[in-house]
Design a protein around this motif. Structure first.
Motif, PDB file in Angstrom:
ATOM      1  N   LEU A 103     -92.077 108.582-100.983  1.00 40.18           N
ATOM      2  CA  LEU A 103     -91.653 107.418-101.168  1.00 40.18           C
ATOM      3  C   LEU A 103     -90.145 107.414-100.771  1.00 40.18           C
ATOM      4  O   LEU A 103     -89.427 106.705-100.618  1.00 40.18           O
ATOM      5  CB  LEU A 103     -92.295 106.404-102.458  1.00 40.18           C
ATOM      6  CG  LEU A 103     -93.770 105.804-101.800  1.00 40.18           C
ATOM      7  CD1 LEU A 103     -94.184 105.277-102.968  1.00 40.18           C
ATOM      8  CD2 LEU A 103     -94.138 104.960-101.007  1.00 40.18           C
ATOM      9  N   GLU A 104     -89.718 107.777-101.812  1.00 40.72           N
ATOM     10  CA  GLU A 104     -87.983 108.447-101.674  1.00 40.72           C
ATOM     11  C   GLU A 104     -87.711 108.461-100.438  1.00 40.72           C
ATOM     12  O   GLU A 104     -86.718 108.234 -99.650  1.00 40.72           O
ATOM     13  CB  GLU A 104     -87.729 109.642-102.713  1.00 40.72           C
ATOM     14  CG  GLU A 104     -87.954 110.822-101.968  1.00 40.72           C
ATOM     15  CD  GLU A 104     -89.382 111.332-102.315  1.00 40.72           C
ATOM     16  OE1 GLU A 104     -89.955 112.203-101.540  1.00 40.72           O
ATOM     17  OE2 GLU A 104     -90.151 110.125-103.228  1.00 40.72           O
ATOM     18  N   SER A 105     -88.311 109.417 -99.205  1.00 37.70           N
ATOM     19  CA  SER A 105     -88.189 109.640 -97.876  1.00 37.70           C
ATOM     20  C   SER A 105     -88.359 108.726 -97.249  1.00 37.70           C
ATOM     21  O   SER A 105     -87.630 108.146 -96.285  1.00 37.70           O
ATOM     22  CB  SER A 105     -88.989 110.625 -97.385  1.00 37.70           C
ATOM     23  OG  SER A 105     -89.165 111.576 -98.336  1.00 37.70           O
ATOM     24  N   ALA A 106     -89.664 107.911 -97.666  1.00 38.25           N
ATOM     25  CA  ALA A 106     -89.388 106.662 -96.725  1.00 38.25           C
ATOM     26  C   ALA A 106     -87.942 105.319 -96.925  1.00 38.25           C
ATOM     27  O   ALA A 106     -88.132 104.448 -95.397  1.00 38.25           O
ATOM     28  CB  ALA A 106     -90.773 105.886 -97.070  1.00 38.25           C
ATOM     29  N   LEU A 107     -87.438 105.395 -97.883  1.00 42.54           N
ATOM     30  CA  LEU A 107     -86.677 104.613 -98.802  1.00 42.54           C
ATOM     31  C   LEU A 107     -85.266 105.633 -97.654  1.00 42.54           C
ATOM     32  O   LEU A 107     -84.712 104.549 -96.693  1.00 42.54           O
ATOM     33  CB  LEU A 107     -86.117 104.666 -99.457  1.00 42.54           C
ATOM     34  CG  LEU A 107     -84.853 104.110-100.441  1.00 42.54           C
ATOM     35  CD1 LEU A 107     -85.396 103.088-101.831  1.00 42.54           C
ATOM     36  CD2 LEU A 107     -83.480 104.766-100.293  1.00 42.54           C
ATOM     37  N   THR A 108     -85.397 106.765 -97.562  1.00 45.70           N
ATOM     38  CA  THR A 108     -84.338 107.057 -96.680  1.00 45.70           C
ATOM     39  C   THR A 108     -84.095 106.502 -95.356  1.00 45.70           C
ATOM     40  O   THR A 108     -83.655 106.386 -94.528  1.00 45.70           O
ATOM     41  CB  THR A 108     -84.144 108.450 -96.835  1.00 45.70           C
ATOM     42  OG1 THR A 108     -84.443 108.666 -98.343  1.00 45.70           O
ATOM     43  CG2 THR A 108     -83.014 109.016 -96.288  1.00 45.70           C
ATOM     44  N   ARG A 109     -86.329 106.425 -94.995  1.00 41.61           N
ATOM     45  CA  ARG A 109     -85.882 106.677 -93.038  1.00 41.61           C
ATOM     46  C   ARG A 109     -85.385 104.886 -92.951  1.00 41.61           C
ATOM     47  O   ARG A 109     -85.386 104.479 -92.256  1.00 41.61           O
ATOM     48  CB  ARG A 109     -87.196 106.814 -92.973  1.00 41.61           C
ATOM     49  CG  ARG A 109     -88.220 106.724 -92.005  1.00 41.61           C
ATOM     50  CD  ARG A 109     -87.500 106.987 -90.944  1.00 41.61           C
ATOM     51  NE  ARG A 109     -87.199 106.110 -89.470  1.00 41.61           N
ATOM     52  CZ  ARG A 109     -87.715 105.758 -88.772  1.00 41.61           C
ATOM     53  NH1 ARG A 109     -86.652 104.787 -89.392  1.00 41.61           N
ATOM     54  NH2 ARG A 109     -88.476 105.172 -87.447  1.00 41.61           N
ATOM     55  N   PHE A 110     -86.136 104.150 -93.609  1.00 43.86           N
ATOM     56  CA  PHE A 110     -85.981 103.079 -93.171  1.00 43.86           C
ATOM     57  C   PHE A 110     -84.663 102.162 -93.684  1.00 43.86           C
ATOM     58  O   PHE A 110     -85.230 101.012 -93.580  1.00 43.86           O
ATOM     59  CB  PHE A 110     -87.138 102.335 -93.852  1.00 43.86           C
ATOM     60  CG  PHE A 110     -88.190 103.207 -93.332  1.00 43.86           C
ATOM     61  CD1 PHE A 110     -88.638 102.263 -91.650  1.00 43.86           C
ATOM     62  CD2 PHE A 110     -89.301 103.834 -93.628  1.00 43.86           C
ATOM     63  CE1 PHE A 110     -89.756 103.238 -90.998  1.00 43.86           C
ATOM     64  CE2 PHE A 110     -91.309 104.034 -92.930  1.00 43.86           C
ATOM     65  CZ  PHE A 110     -91.222 104.058 -91.859  1.00 43.86           C
ATOM     66  N   HIS A 111     -83.913 102.640 -94.941  1.00 43.95           N
ATOM     67  CA  HIS A 111     -83.044 102.279 -94.525  1.00 43.95           C
ATOM     68  C   HIS A 111     -82.462 101.491 -93.625  1.00 43.95           C
ATOM     69  O   HIS A 111     -81.620 100.197 -94.104  1.00 43.95           O
ATOM     70  CB  HIS A 111     -82.057 103.143 -95.975  1.00 43.95           C
ATOM     71  CG  HIS A 111     -80.747 101.958 -96.118  1.00 43.95           C
ATOM     72  ND1 HIS A 111     -80.829 101.820 -97.444  1.00 43.95           N
ATOM     73  CD2 HIS A 111     -78.952 102.232 -96.082  1.00 43.95           C
ATOM     74  CE1 HIS A 111     -79.925 101.233 -98.000  1.00 43.95           C
ATOM     75  NE2 HIS A 111     -79.006 101.363 -97.115  1.00 43.95           N
ATOM     76  N   TYR A 112     -81.865 101.905 -93.347  1.00 47.45           N
ATOM     77  CA  TYR A 112     -80.805 101.562 -92.361  1.00 47.45           C
ATOM     78  C   TYR A 112     -81.604 100.750 -90.763  1.00 47.45           C
ATOM     79  O   TYR A 112     -80.843 100.254 -90.204  1.00 47.45           O
ATOM     80  CB  TYR A 112     -80.032 102.649 -91.511  1.00 47.45           C
ATOM     81  CG  TYR A 112     -79.226 102.954 -92.168  1.00 47.45           C
ATOM     82  CD1 TYR A 112     -78.141 102.455 -92.420  1.00 47.45           C
ATOM     83  CD2 TYR A 112     -79.324 104.015 -93.367  1.00 47.45           C
ATOM     84  CE1 TYR A 112     -77.074 103.609 -93.861  1.00 47.45           C
ATOM     85  CE2 TYR A 112     -78.711 104.562 -93.800  1.00 47.45           C
ATOM     86  CZ  TYR A 112     -77.425 104.420 -94.007  1.00 47.45           C
ATOM     87  OH  TYR A 112     -76.719 105.144 -94.889  1.00 47.45           O
TER      88      TYR A 112
END
Length: 168
Positions: A63-72
């Protein structure tokens, strides 16, 4: 173009320096561990660390990777905060389910797999430490990365390393 490259280079140096410092501390701790911990204690530490690592993977589900991926992908700060909150709640639920199920059903399995490691306090402590680390530290690390704050990220990593070492 040059200023972006310069900023990227500086951030890379800070991230790398923080990581190297953490690894250097870990390397320096080996003689201390070997002189103060018995082989049984060192084995318990290795087993509980492995259990914590596996549980972290199961409970985080990247989920931390999802945050990084979809943040922008979100246009404004309000929708980003909503997204971050949703990710945090999902992380909390997943981590809690994994820890409660593992803590409830895992005791006989852990006693069978690791008969020389007492479930209470060692494995139980690894379960709950993993839970609290996941819900407090992992999301914050991802947020610091996407907000481009390498110094704070590195300092936080060092503090967490020192706290973990103090618990050992």
């Amino acid at each position: 173009m040059f200023t972006r490259f310069k900023r990227l280079s500086l951030q890379s140096v800070i991230y790398t320096s923080g990581d190297l410092l953490n690894r250097a501390f870990g390397l320096l701790l080996i003689p201390i561990y070997t002189s103060y911990l018995t082989p049984d204690d060192y084995g318990i530490l290795a087993i509980t660390s492995t259990i914590a690592s596996v549980l972290a993977i199961l409970s985080m589900q990247s989920l931390e990777s999802a945050l990084t991926r979809f943040h922008y992908d979100f246009p404004d700060e309000t929708s980003r905060r909503d997204f971050h909150g949703t990710i945090w709640i999902l992380m909390l639920i997943c981590a809690l389910v994994v820890v409660v199920v593992t803590g409830t059903l895992g005791r006989p399995i852990f006693n069978w797999l690791f008969p020389d490691v007492p479930y209470v306090p060692y494995i139980q402590l690894a379960l709950w430490t993993t839970f609290f680390t996941n819900i407090s530290y992992v999301l914050l690390k991802s947020l610091l990365r996407v907000r481009e704050k390498p110094t704070t990220f590195s300092i936080l990593n060092i503090i967490v390393f020192l706290v973990n070492t103090a618990f050992v």
